[in-house]
Scaffold this motif. Structure first.
Motif, mmCIF file in Angstrom:
data_model
loop_
_atom_site.group_PDB
_atom_site.id
_atom_site.type_symbol
_atom_site.label_atom_id
_atom_site.label_comp_id
_atom_site.label_asym_id
_atom_site.label_seq_id
_atom_site.Cartn_x
_atom_site.Cartn_y
_atom_site.Cartn_z
ATOM 1 N N GLU A 47 16.641 7.229 -10.947
ATOM 2 C CA GLU A 47 16.828 6.391 -9.973
ATOM 3 C C GLU A 47 17.009 6.728 -8.642
ATOM 4 O OE1 GLU A 47 21.547 5.902 -10.118
ATOM 5 O OE2 GLU A 47 20.926 5.338 -7.596
ATOM 6 N N GLN A 48 17.113 8.183 -7.989
ATOM 7 C CA GLN A 48 16.498 8.447 -7.067
ATOM 8 C C GLN A 48 14.898 8.503 -7.067
ATOM 9 O OE1 GLN A 48 18.396 12.411 -8.180
ATOM 10 N NE2 GLN A 48 19.236 12.261 -5.905
ATOM 11 N N ARG A 49 14.348 8.825 -7.952
ATOM 12 C CA ARG A 49 12.420 8.761 -7.983
ATOM 13 C C ARG A 49 11.927 7.319 -7.720
ATOM 14 N NH1 ARG A 49 10.175 7.603 -12.447
ATOM 15 N NH2 ARG A 49 11.406 8.320 -13.542
ATOM 16 N N LEU A 50 13.219 5.786 -7.927
ATOM 17 C CA LEU A 50 12.455 4.879 -7.351
ATOM 18 C C LEU A 50 12.776 4.412 -6.188
ATOM 19 C CD1 LEU A 50 11.955 1.686 -7.917
ATOM 20 C CD2 LEU A 50 14.667 1.081 -8.398
ATOM 21 N N ALA A 51 14.025 5.621 -5.167
ATOM 22 C CA ALA A 51 14.356 5.110 -4.072
ATOM 23 C C ALA A 51 13.092 5.961 -3.577
ATOM 24 C CB ALA A 51 15.526 5.606 -3.730
ATOM 25 N N LEU A 52 12.566 7.545 -3.652
ATOM 26 C CA LEU A 52 11.377 7.727 -3.061
ATOM 27 C C LEU A 52 9.990 6.987 -3.087
ATOM 28 C CD1 LEU A 52 10.533 10.796 -2.307
ATOM 29 C CD2 LEU A 52 10.614 11.198 -4.963
ATOM 30 N N HIS A 53 9.833 6.386 -4.215
ATOM 31 C CA HIS A 53 8.628 5.973 -4.642
ATOM 32 C C HIS A 53 8.855 5.049 -3.106
ATOM 33 C CE1 HIS A 53 5.880 3.356 -6.729
ATOM 34 N NE2 HIS A 53 5.103 3.795 -5.906
ATOM 35 N N ALA A 54 9.781 4.015 -3.617
ATOM 36 C CA ALA A 54 10.222 3.062 -2.644
ATOM 37 C C ALA A 54 10.533 4.112 -0.746
ATOM 38 C CB ALA A 54 11.323 2.523 -1.773
ATOM 39 N N ALA A 55 10.373 4.767 -0.780
ATOM 40 C CA ALA A 55 10.770 5.164 0.594
ATOM 41 C C ALA A 55 8.877 5.694 1.008
ATOM 42 C CB ALA A 55 11.175 6.655 0.767
ATOM 43 N N ALA A 56 8.137 6.044 0.702
ATOM 44 C CA ALA A 56 6.612 6.298 0.309
ATOM 45 C C ALA A 56 6.234 5.267 0.259
ATOM 46 C CB ALA A 56 5.714 7.209 -1.129
ATOM 47 N N VAL A 57 6.756 4.375 -0.407
ATOM 48 C CA VAL A 57 5.585 3.120 0.315
ATOM 49 C C VAL A 57 5.948 2.647 2.022
ATOM 50 C CG1 VAL A 57 5.199 0.386 0.072
ATOM 51 C CG2 VAL A 57 5.911 1.550 -1.941
ATOM 52 N N PHE A 58 6.604 2.854 2.280
ATOM 53 C CA PHE A 58 7.233 2.642 3.991
ATOM 54 C C PHE A 58 6.495 3.490 4.715
ATOM 55 C CE2 PHE A 58 10.457 0.118 2.708
ATOM 56 C CZ PHE A 58 10.812 -0.819 3.363
ATOM 57 N N ALA A 59 6.246 5.304 4.133
ATOM 58 C CA ALA A 59 5.532 5.688 4.945
ATOM 59 C C ALA A 59 4.154 5.800 5.161
ATOM 60 C CB ALA A 59 6.776 7.424 4.328
ATOM 61 N N CYS A 60 4.011 5.372 3.955
ATOM 62 C CA CYS A 60 2.673 5.598 3.706
ATOM 63 C C CYS A 60 1.798 4.543 3.666
ATOM 64 C CB CYS A 60 2.163 6.514 2.667
ATOM 65 S SG CYS A 60 0.455 6.220 1.539
ATOM 66 N N ASN A 61 2.174 3.473 2.430
ATOM 67 C CA ASN A 61 1.714 2.275 2.462
ATOM 68 C C ASN A 61 1.771 1.501 3.762
ATOM 69 O OD1 ASN A 61 2.143 1.910 -0.441
ATOM 70 N ND2 ASN A 61 0.776 3.418 -0.041
ATOM 71 N N PHE A 62 3.071 1.150 4.149
ATOM 72 C CA PHE A 62 3.272 0.124 5.116
ATOM 73 C C PHE A 62 2.242 0.717 6.231
ATOM 74 C CE2 PHE A 62 6.384 -1.736 2.786
ATOM 75 C CZ PHE A 62 5.698 -2.119 1.857
ATOM 76 N N THR A 63 2.773 2.059 6.466
ATOM 77 C CA THR A 63 2.603 2.499 7.943
ATOM 78 C C THR A 63 0.578 2.432 7.852
ATOM 79 O OG1 THR A 63 4.208 4.971 8.080
ATOM 80 C CG2 THR A 63 1.429 4.981 8.584
ATOM 81 N N ASN A 64 -0.220 2.404 6.774
ATOM 82 C CA ASN A 64 -1.675 2.409 6.813
ATOM 83 C C ASN A 64 -1.586 1.143 7.340
ATOM 84 O OD1 ASN A 64 -4.735 4.255 5.708
ATOM 85 N ND2 ASN A 64 -4.010 1.669 4.427
ATOM 86 N N HIS A 65 -1.089 0.025 6.304
ATOM 87 C CA HIS A 65 -1.469 -1.278 6.881
ATOM 88 C C HIS A 65 -1.227 -1.797 8.800
ATOM 89 C CE1 HIS A 65 -1.941 -5.276 6.965
ATOM 90 N NE2 HIS A 65 -0.675 -5.530 6.758
ATOM 91 N N CYS A 66 -0.139 -1.122 9.146
ATOM 92 C CA CYS A 66 0.355 -1.208 11.152
ATOM 93 C C CYS A 66 -1.048 -0.355 11.694
ATOM 94 C CB CYS A 66 1.394 -0.320 11.049
ATOM 95 S SG CYS A 66 2.983 -0.456 10.787
ATOM 96 N N TYR A 67 -1.693 1.029 10.997
ATOM 97 C CA TYR A 67 -2.845 1.555 11.613
ATOM 98 C C TYR A 67 -3.939 0.596 11.350
ATOM 99 C CZ TYR A 67 -0.844 5.907 10.069
ATOM 100 O OH TYR A 67 -0.589 7.636 10.078
ATOM 101 N N ALA A 68 -3.704 -0.046 9.945
ATOM 102 C CA ALA A 68 -4.930 -1.668 9.900
ATOM 103 C C ALA A 68 -4.804 -2.526 11.004
ATOM 104 C CB ALA A 68 -5.434 -1.816 8.858
ATOM 105 N N ILE A 69 -4.380 -2.797 11.418
ATOM 106 C CA ILE A 69 -3.404 -4.048 12.627
ATOM 107 C C ILE A 69 -4.332 -3.739 13.867
ATOM 108 C CG2 ILE A 69 -1.854 -5.500 13.826
ATOM 109 C CD1 ILE A 69 -0.095 -5.252 10.521
ATOM 110 N N ALA A 70 -3.464 -2.022 14.111
ATOM 111 C CA ALA A 70 -4.200 -1.862 15.287
ATOM 112 C C ALA A 70 -5.363 -1.774 15.090
ATOM 113 C CB ALA A 70 -3.826 -0.140 14.988
ATOM 114 N N ASP A 71 -6.530 -0.926 13.912
ATOM 115 C CA ASP A 71 -7.734 -1.301 14.237
ATOM 116 C C ASP A 71 -8.525 -2.176 14.245
ATOM 117 O OD1 ASP A 71 -10.416 -0.484 13.766
ATOM 118 O OD2 ASP A 71 -9.881 -0.538 11.646
ATOM 119 N N ASP A 72 -8.175 -3.453 13.790
ATOM 120 C CA ASP A 72 -8.167 -5.310 13.844
ATOM 121 C C ASP A 72 -7.799 -5.665 15.319
ATOM 122 O OD1 ASP A 72 -8.710 -4.941 10.780
ATOM 123 O OD2 ASP A 72 -7.412 -6.060 10.610
ATOM 124 N N LEU A 73 -6.707 -4.946 15.687
ATOM 125 C CA LEU A 73 -6.570 -5.175 16.865
ATOM 126 C C LEU A 73 -7.788 -5.424 18.321
ATOM 127 C CD1 LEU A 73 -2.824 -5.043 18.044
ATOM 128 C CD2 LEU A 73 -4.818 -7.080 19.370
#
Lengths: 253, 253
Positions: free
Chosen positions: A157-183
């Motif tokens: 259960e903790q691992r699932l939360a850790l993975h979701a946290a990683a999605v925010f801190a890594c994958n979603f962060t990287n998508h914010c970088y990508a939008i910045a790049d496009d802009l």
């Protein structure tokens, strides 16, 4: 320690290298796709297999690093009653997936993002472990300790939360970088202009908690600036919606 | 080069230090709040003022680093017909804000995030400049060049886009870190566990474009994992909505 590696993607490759550097022996590499199995196996000059029935049943550890949705299929095809420890490396798959498929099993989840191009120093990668029983846990803890100085127990259960946290801190962060790049590209500016900002934003939270160091118009409630940005984004409804949602959340926190 | 600093916040403080280190002279510090003016002025043992009518009219440069919504009020209170160059440092305020308030003016916008606690090496901070006329542009370019090796021309429209891009790459990114922190805390896990991941995510885009290195369930279209995360987030509708919106955007890109 003899290890069979099942899978040939980024996680399998990075783990293989780390195991070899830690003095373990890879004795076989499996991939459904023979060419992929051969590519990784040839790095360590060990046999490649593409049938799970050909698996070496004498190994100490079977590291299953395949896509989450292929995991159960692979487990169901393992020879029954293996003596070695069967491990998976997935953030969001419960340890219960092993039930009925293995006698001794566990999870070895690396909290890191892996890409083909970039070497990772495993010594600093936090490794979450979970095991079927106390004895297996001890073996797994020892094995993980060969790779990293940051091994910790973590239930499913903790691992699932850790993975979701990683999605925010890594994958979603990287998508914010990508939008910045496009802009920037749209306005004839290079991504290089914000690379120092990206690095500094990450470095800041190495010492501080993110909420303590939040900056920008949303946390200042600088409505005028936010309205200017929203007008700029109006031709990109997706980005505008994201800008609005994130600014509101930051404003409330 | 004699400089009057107008403002006493993070941007004013960091610029002051950089100017002094580059061999410029700060000759006055203004803040509406006398104690704030004194605090920054005392660092450079120069006079603090809290009335704009007391401003030294012989300076070469007036650096106005105040909140965006205070900027025009400050400009309107400057003594008329100053000979020095009047500069603002805002990402989202057009250069036209100076019309009627100054003879020679420009913008010096640092693409970086500043906090009280952390020293910034200005030498690598990209500095966007824009000026009222060719002669002022040359002076501003020379002044900015004393601080940083990365000075570039940027009109007001581009600067607004650059600022919006910075909001995505810095402020929104930091909010993603904050959500990750909260999620971990809720599951009795420490933020330290994802700090190496945060650093690696930033480091990856130092060499690559963000879209080339996107990882995670959304870009893999791993529906099962995304559904597990959405269930985990169901008690946080804000985060769930963000997870859904960001995953859809990543999936489409």
């Amino acid at each position: 320690m003899n290890i069979v590696v099942i899978g040939s993607g980024n996680v399998a490759s990075h783990f293989s290298r780390a195991f070899v550097e830690a003095g373990c022996r890879i004795i076989q590499v499996y991939s459904r796709t023979p060419a992929h199995a051969r590519a990784l196996a040839s790095t360590w000059t060990v046999p490649a297999i593409s049938q799970l029935s050909d698996i070496d049943t004498t190994a100490d550890v079977y590291l299953v690093a395949v896509k989450d949705d292929a995991l159960e299929t692979v487990l169901s095809q393992l020879p029954p009653a293996l003596n070695g420890i069967v491990l998976h490396t997935a953030g969001s798959v419960e340890m219960a997936v092993f039930h009925g498929y293995a006698r001794r099993y566990g999870v070895l989840y690396p909290v890191q993002t892996f890409s083909k191009e970039k070497h990772i120093d495993f010594g600093h990668v936090p490794l979450a472990i979970e095991a079927s029983d106390a004895e297996t846990q001890e073996s797994l803890s020892r094995l993980a300790g060969l790779l990293s100085g940051r091994v910790f127990l973590c239930n499913s259960e903790q691992r699932l939360a850790l993975h979701a946290a990683a999605v925010f801190a890594c994958n979603f962060t990287n998508h914010c970088y990508a939008i910045a790049d496009d802009l920037l590209h749209e306005h004839r500016l290079g991504f290089d202009l914000i690379r120092p900002l990206i690095r500094e934003t990450a470095e800041k939270v190495m010492q501080h908690k993110p909420r303590e160091v939040q900056t920008g118009p949303a946390v200042r409630q600088d409505i005028q600036t936010m309205e200017k940005h929203m007008r700029l984004l109006q031709e990109h409804p997706d980005w505008a919606a994201l800008y609005d949602a994130l600014s509101r959340q930051i404003g409330r926190s």
